[in-house]
Design an enzyme around this catalytic site. Structure first.
Site, PDB file in Angstrom:
ATOM      1  CD  GLU A 175     -12.258  -3.736   1.865  1.00 25.15           C
ATOM      2  OE1 GLU A 175     -11.463  -3.456   2.429  1.00 25.15           O
ATOM      3  OE2 GLU A 175     -12.538  -3.662   0.980  1.00 25.15           O
TER       4      GLU A 175
ATOM      5  CG  HIS B  89      -2.396  -1.409   1.159  1.00 25.03           C
ATOM      6  ND1 HIS B  89      -2.775  -0.430  -0.282  1.00 25.03           N
ATOM      7  CD2 HIS B  89      -2.542  -2.032   1.699  1.00 25.03           C
ATOM      8  CE1 HIS B  89      -4.156  -1.740   0.260  1.00 25.03           C
ATOM      9  NE2 HIS B  89      -3.313  -2.523   1.463  1.00 25.03           N
TER      10      HIS B  89
ATOM     11  NE  ARG C  28      -7.838   2.506  -4.323  1.00 25.43           N
ATOM     12  CZ  ARG C  28      -8.276   1.397  -4.721  1.00 25.43           C
ATOM     13  NH1 ARG C  28      -9.035   0.755  -3.715  1.00 25.43           N
ATOM     14  NH2 ARG C  28      -9.150   0.519  -6.246  1.00 25.43           N
TER      15      ARG C  28
ATOM     16  NE  ARG D 225      -6.520  -6.357  -2.110  1.00 21.69           N
ATOM     17  CZ  ARG D 225      -7.214  -5.745  -1.255  1.00 21.69           C
ATOM     18  NH1 ARG D 225      -8.173  -5.039  -0.001  1.00 21.69           N
ATOM     19  NH2 ARG D 225      -6.364  -4.265  -1.822  1.00 21.69           N
TER      20      ARG D 225
ATOM     21  CG  ASP E 289     -12.780   0.912   2.561  1.00 23.04           C
ATOM     22  OD1 ASP E 289     -12.786   1.443   2.066  1.00 23.04           O
ATOM     23  OD2 ASP E 289     -11.504  -0.010   1.745  1.00 23.04           O
TER      24      ASP E 289
ATOM     25  NE  ARG F  47      -3.303  -3.979  13.888  1.00 18.92           N
ATOM     26  CZ  ARG F  47      -2.051  -4.356  14.541  1.00 18.92           C
ATOM     27  NH1 ARG F  47      -1.144  -5.087  14.135  1.00 18.92           N
ATOM     28  NH2 ARG F  47      -1.719  -3.276  15.178  1.00 18.92           N
TER      29      ARG F  47
END
Length: 882
Positions: free
Chosen positions: A511, A144, A718, A401, A548, A586
């Site tokens: 989420e 990320h 996001r 994913r 989220d 997390r």
């Protein structure tokens, strides 16, 4: 000699600051040095409450030309990075001091301490041994876009840390000390001369390579060190050690496999990412085998080893020569496949899985043990076997994913091509019935030629790629935004169509607040299908997303949503006799589920951690938790002990009346949060003006876009840049907003004493309050107000003023519940760390405000470059980004 245990840290920071000052004078001149010192003095005075210093500081920085602003921002940013290095090194130093003291008790949270305490708590020794040997913890590294520091600089920072460690040697001669300090100066000068902002956006494969540095430079050394400690502690507690093929911790990765919202992650990227893992794994093992061949020159061997090597005078070297050659061929195959358009045919004589490699090493170990050389076998050879148990041949398995609707579109295309109807229009019952029938029948074994959109083609090519990659390279298939049983069955169906012979386990990710509430019923329905239960062997992973849900409902409300979702998921699994592994998504910041590991694990619902746990570690947390071998070993230690403790001696469930209060708190907090963030029509414009959110998307931090497709809104943003932006302005809104309304309402309702009881006796509630307290201690409302004053139109400034008022209310309410007189008073180390950083972060923030104003009025590449440096500096000072 000082008895203050933190004096060496202050000494390191002073030295690094002096060397940075020398660097500035040497490379930039005395004028910059004097400017930096003047700004630093004003900032310290402002923090100390000296009248007028903040205004003078703000005025000087707001009029500074960009030619001066850039090096000033860089100077403060570099100091903060150096302070971070010194703090990490001090953690290692304090641990070493503790371990050197024979009279000291075991370190808190260590295996020695925890194993002993569990025996005292009544856990039988045999049960403890069984539990440690059977634990399954997987730490999943993700890419990320929260890792600001460039890979080049991270490596320089690691060398600075190594030099600080060398400087600690008690027997250093004066020339040696001078040489260490000269080395430090050289590294600081080199770092100063290196651009801290990437000139181009990293590709997903760049991110794979960055992630692999953690394995090569830290985890490779840390894992055997950690496992030796577990082995010793377990033997001390139970009389039996850890088997060489036993490991509580393994590693996974999303880097190169996470395509959710990132079109840059193509099937070929994932293929090459797997090959990079396999190439580096073979290379690292090759180095170890070369060293083993040097070490194992003995001639004594068992008949079993002789049956392989014959009458060789050096049987171990002879056996390991073949192992070495096979590793070389493995590395060469991976290298050649990386250079090709597709994987080359897999030769029979390479190591695809760890078993053949481990068998050869075990033969050596058993022979050494039987011929009197057991202690030789317990050294490097045992460490390589332990690495194989942890890393396999690929260091980490890549998860895939993708978002649920992409699978729906792909299945709809396949079904339409077969003339079976419009899958997208079917209701959930019809979808599930069709998918289960087709999976039972096994009729689909190939995708039929059909015209398809580019997005559908990408999904189908991804499944075809999965079918060709060696299974040992891949982990699980994670479905983002999962909301129905058909979402899981669709992925199994697409794997069947692609000819995946050993399907990846499918992991639904819940989420949003709505999906978390529905997670239990969705799984109940899914587990109700007998074919599915049989297919999974009654083992299921379920992922819960922290990011989220927090952006959707606020962190305080989301924490309860996550808690109750875990309870519901666990209950569904128990009803259907499914062995459940919870996968926690997390982030690094508290607003995205981050926080101290032990606190996070111990605050989960009783029974939810049953010796099995998966957790993502993201962005800048990779360097913070795993960047140095000693820190990485301690991180794995804490994961092990916290998981074991939560499993074997879980806390009691919360009292019914606490649950009622917490549910009420959740609803009030969520309503307050959503009223401000989603219902106020002014908020989105305020957020865009008051934070560097738009400018963050221009930085070359990660390969993933900051915004989801769709109209500009808070919903489409996001979670990571959302938290990142609030961290930059120091308001940290995403981690606390809403808690003030909830706690105030409960206290006004006469429940203040009950809240304090919940804080004292309920680990979950205590962790939420403590983490909020930590965030509030890091917040700087006066700095946030400067963003409003200089960037936000007058008619919107009332929004920011109201938010800062709520921040103040949150502080008062949290302290009323915790019983503390000031924020984080129970953590002197964290308080000192924040206080040291604030005078260095504040000037960077004030420069950032001014640079934002300029770049928005008149775009200029020089101003933009300086702005990006300030974003980097604030991230370093706050110790996390998103």
């Amino acid at each position: 000699m000082s008895h203050d245990p933190h004096e060496p840290l202050r000494d390191d920071i002073r030295l690094l600051g002096e060397l940075l000052g020398e660097t500035l004078r040497t490379l930039e001149g005395d004028e910059l040095f004097r400017t930096v010192e003047r700004v630093r003095a004003l900032s310290k005075g402002a923090r100390a409450g000296v009248d007028g210093d903040f205004e003078m500081l703000s005025a000087e920085l707001s009029t500074m030309p960009v030619e001066a602003a850039l090096p000033v921002a860089r100077a403060f940013s570099h100091f903060l990075h150096l302070a971070n290095i010194a703090e990490q090194h001090h953690r290692i130093r304090r641990r070493r001091v503790h371990l050197r003291d024979p009279a000291a008790p075991p370190q808190r949270g260590s295996c020695d301490e925890t194993f002993a305490s569990l025996l005292v708590a009544g856990v039988p020794a045999d049960r403890l041994h069984e539990a440690v040997c059977g634990m399954e913890i997987e730490l999943v590294l993700t890419a990320h876009p929260t890792e600001i520091a460039r890979r080049t600089l991270v490596q320089k920072y690691n060398r600075i840390a190594m030099a600080l460690a060398a400087r600690d040697r008690a027997d250093l001669t004066t020339p040696e000390r001078e040489e260490v300090e000269a080395r430090l100066l050289r590294e600081i000068m080199s770092a100063w001369g290196t651009g801290e902002v990437r000139k181009t956006q990293p590709t997903p494969l760049d991110e794979v390579r960055s992630g692999l540095i953690i394995f090569e430079e830290s985890l490779w050394e840390a894992v055997p060190r950690y496992l030796r400690a577990v082995d010793g502690a377990l033997f001390g507690a139970t009389g039996r050690g850890l088997p060489l093929d036993g490991t509580p911790v393994r590693f996974g990765s999303w880097i190169g496999g996470d395509r959710d919202g990132n079109p840059s992650v193509t099937p070929d990227v994932t293929r090459r990412g797997c090959l990079l893992h396999r190439w580096l794994g073979a290379d690292l093992y090759l180095r170890e085998v070369d060293a083993l061949r040097e070490e194992l020159s003995v001639g004594a061997a068992t008949a079993e080893l002789r049956a392989v090597t014959g009458d060789s005078p050096e049987p171990y070297r002879d056996l390991l020569r073949g192992v070495r050659d096979r590793l070389r061929r493995t590395r060469e195959w991976a290298r050649a496949s990386l250079a090709a358009e597709a994987d080359l045919p897999i030769p029979d004589d390479i190591y695809l899985s760890a078993e053949d490699f481990a068998a050869a090493l075990r033969l050596c170990a058993e022979s050494l043990g039987c011929t009197g050389y057991a202690r030789l076998a317990a050294g490097r050879l045992a460490d390589v076997l332990r690495r194989l148990a942890t890393f396999g041949m690929t260091l980490a398995r890549l998860d895939i994913r993708q978002e649920a609707s992409r699978h729906t579109d792909a299945v709809a295309t396949v079904v339409a091509a077969a003339g079976l109807g419009d899958y997208a229009e079917w209701d959930e019952m019809a979808r599930t019935k069709f998918l289960e029938e087709e999976l039972r029948a096994g009729r689909w074994d190939a995708f039929r030629a059909v015209d398809m959109s580019a997005e559908v083609r990408d999904v189908i090519e991804t499944f075809r790629m999965i079918a060709t990659i060696p299974r040992s390279s891949l982990g699980a298939y994670v479905i983002t935004m999962a909301s129905e049983p058909s979402d899981v069955l669709a992925v199994l169906f697409l794997q069947r169509c692609a000819g995946v012979s050993d399907p990846l386990p499918v992991v639904p990710l819940f989420e949003t607040s709505k999906d978390l509430k529905n997670a239990g019923p969705v799984l109940d329905s899914l587990f109700g299908h007998s074919w599915y239960r049989d297919h999974i062997g009654r083992r299921q992973q379920v992922m819960i997303g922290y990011s989220d849900s927090a952006k959707d409902a606020g962190r305080f409300a989301a924490a309860w949503d996550l808690y109750t979702a875990q309870e519901a998921v666990l209950a569904a699994a128990q009803r259907h006799e499914i062995e459940l592994t919870l996968f926690h998504g997390r982030g690094g910041s508290v607003g995205r589920g981050g926080g101290p590991t032990h606190l996070a694990i111990m605050s989960q619902p009783p029974g939810s951690i049953d010796g099995r746990l998966r957790v993502t570690e993201q962005g800048e947390m990779l360097q913070a938790l795993f960047g140095l071998p000693e820190i990485a070993a301690r991180t794995m230690d804490v994961y092990t002990t916290a998981t074991l403790e939560a499993w074997l001696v879980p806390p009691p469930p919360p009292r019914p009346e606490w649950r009622v209060i917490q549910g009420r708190l959740r609803d009030v907090a969520s309503a307050g949060y959503r009223a401000a963030v989603y219902d106020d029509p002014r908020f989105l414009e305020y957020f865009t003006r008051a934070t560097p959110a738009a400018e963050l998307s221009e930085m070359n931090i990660g390969s993933r876009p900051a915004q989801r497709k769709g109209a500009r809104s808070v919903t489409s943003l996001r979670a990571i840049p959302w938290q990142f932006a609030w961290t930059q302005t120091r308001l940290l809104l995403g981690a606390w907003l809403g808690i003030e309304d909830a706690l105030e309402a409960a206290i006004a309702h006469g429940e203040g004493e009950r809240l304090r009881q919940m804080y004292r006796e309920w680990p979950h509630f205590r962790s939420v309050i403590d983490l909020t307290e930590m965030v509030l201690a890091k917040a700087a409302p006066r700095i946030a107000a400067e963003y409003d004053r200089r960037l936000v139109p007058g008619e919107l400034q009332v929004v920011g003023a109201a938010l800062r008022s709520r921040l103040e209310r949150a502080t008062v309410a949290v302290l009323a519940v915790s019983g503390h007189t000031e924020l984080i008073e129970s953590s002197a180390v964290l308080r000192r760390s924040i206080d040291v950083r604030n005078p260095y972060v504040d000037p960077i923030n004030l420069l950032q405000v001014e640079l934002l104003r300029r770049v928005r009025e008149s775009p200029d590449d020089r101003v933009r470059a300086a702005l990006h440096v300030t974003i980097n500096g604030v991230a370093a000072g706050m110790r996390n980004t998103g």
